[in-house]
Enzyme design. Sequence first.
Site, short mmCIF file in Angstrom:
data_model
loop_
_atom_site.label_atom_id
_atom_site.label_comp_id
_atom_site.label_asym_id
_atom_site.label_seq_id
_atom_site.Cartn_x
_atom_site.Cartn_y
_atom_site.Cartn_z
N TYR A 228 65.99 41.68 86.73
CA TYR A 228 66.56 41.70 88.08
C TYR A 228 65.45 41.51 89.12
O TYR A 228 65.63 40.79 90.12
CB TYR A 228 67.28 43.03 88.33
CG TYR A 228 68.49 43.22 87.45
CD1 TYR A 228 69.70 42.63 87.77
CD2 TYR A 228 68.42 43.98 86.28
CE1 TYR A 228 70.82 42.80 86.95
CE2 TYR A 228 69.52 44.14 85.45
CZ TYR A 228 70.72 43.55 85.80
OH TYR A 228 71.81 43.71 84.99
N ASN A 251 79.71 38.62 89.40
CA ASN A 251 79.97 37.28 88.90
C ASN A 251 81.37 37.18 88.29
O ASN A 251 81.69 37.91 87.35
CB ASN A 251 78.90 36.93 87.85
CG ASN A 251 79.25 35.73 87.01
OD1 ASN A 251 79.90 34.80 87.47
ND2 ASN A 251 78.79 35.75 85.77
N CYS A 259 75.27 35.87 83.67
CA CYS A 259 74.74 37.15 84.14
C CYS A 259 74.23 38.01 82.99
O CYS A 259 73.41 38.91 83.19
CB CYS A 259 75.80 37.91 84.94
SG CYS A 259 77.38 38.09 84.09
N HIS A 260 74.67 37.71 81.76
CA HIS A 260 74.21 38.49 80.60
C HIS A 260 72.73 38.23 80.31
O HIS A 260 72.12 39.00 79.56
CB HIS A 260 75.05 38.16 79.37
CG HIS A 260 74.99 36.74 78.93
ND1 HIS A 260 75.71 35.73 79.56
CD2 HIS A 260 74.28 36.12 77.94
CE1 HIS A 260 75.45 34.57 78.97
NE2 HIS A 260 74.59 34.78 77.99
N GLU A 286 72.59 33.94 71.30
CA GLU A 286 71.91 32.83 71.96
C GLU A 286 70.48 32.66 71.44
O GLU A 286 70.00 31.53 71.27
CB GLU A 286 71.90 33.02 73.47
CG GLU A 286 73.27 32.82 74.10
CD GLU A 286 73.23 32.81 75.62
OE1 GLU A 286 74.18 32.29 76.21
OE2 GLU A 286 72.26 33.32 76.21
#
Length: 305
Positions: A228, A251, A259-260, A286
């Site tokens: 962040y 979001n 946002c993850h 991912e």
Amino acid sequence: MTATETTTDVARNARDYARIEAAILYLEEHFRDQPGLGEMAKAAGLSPHHFQRLFRRWAGISPKRFGQFLTLDYAKAQLEASASILDATYDAGLSGPSRLHDLFVTYEAMSPGAFKQRGEGEDISYGVHASPFGPCFVGQTERGICALGFADDHGGDAQAVRAEFERRWPAARFHEDRAATEAIVARIFDGRWSAGAEPLRLAVSGTNFQLKVWEALLRIPPGRITSYQALARALGLSRSSRAVGGAVAANPVSYLIPCHRVIRRSGRISNYEWGRSRKRVMLGWEAAHFGSVDPDAAQDQALLA
């Protein structure tokens, strides 16, 4: 791969996800004990052989390898490795007018007037479909996808997800149309992001500040993460990381606006509207599919630190 095959694969992955999530929750709770394949398989309600095969089908790697992507040391090494790449990405800006994710999506912000009207005059068609991360709620207007969220594996929770988006656009008209949204979900999760098809269109509504943060999120490549604080710094708002975090949380199009991929500077996985465990699973998935810091190298680095 045909559309029918893609839909079948997505549905199968969704069934896999519920069991995989149970195993990963077990891994989180007992990580210090380094549970073996048999213990993780038992948590998923499967035999070790069946669980290993299912997990490889879903993640592309073994459960043990995937578990290495969930460690705090790995997250810290990933933050460090991603920093220079993300700085260059933010410095370069967008490669073209609203073209992001290597042309996978295009992004359109609704006008400030439309935002103030809370969806008045908008028709939103929606559907709940299987995805690799559990049931997925997708809503779209004629301009593009405006809502994406996740539910647990029972109908009441899916209705709660719909209610959340109805609160965001109380003046819009919602109507279920699974036929219209099924192809969208298949495209999002079938993994063929660079197949030359037309980009998915996003149509999002928010304050100017939120839109600025969401556009920055779209510049974070798959398999990378940021903090962040780093995101706020990239936006020239280093003293406003809390406000940036609030915009990240607001979001409306999860996963596509990633946002993850934002975590705490400490490497901890913070809260996520659709479940902290789901966020952790997304990041591991991912990392496995798009390449990232090698988990073994990350652990070696931590031992040397």
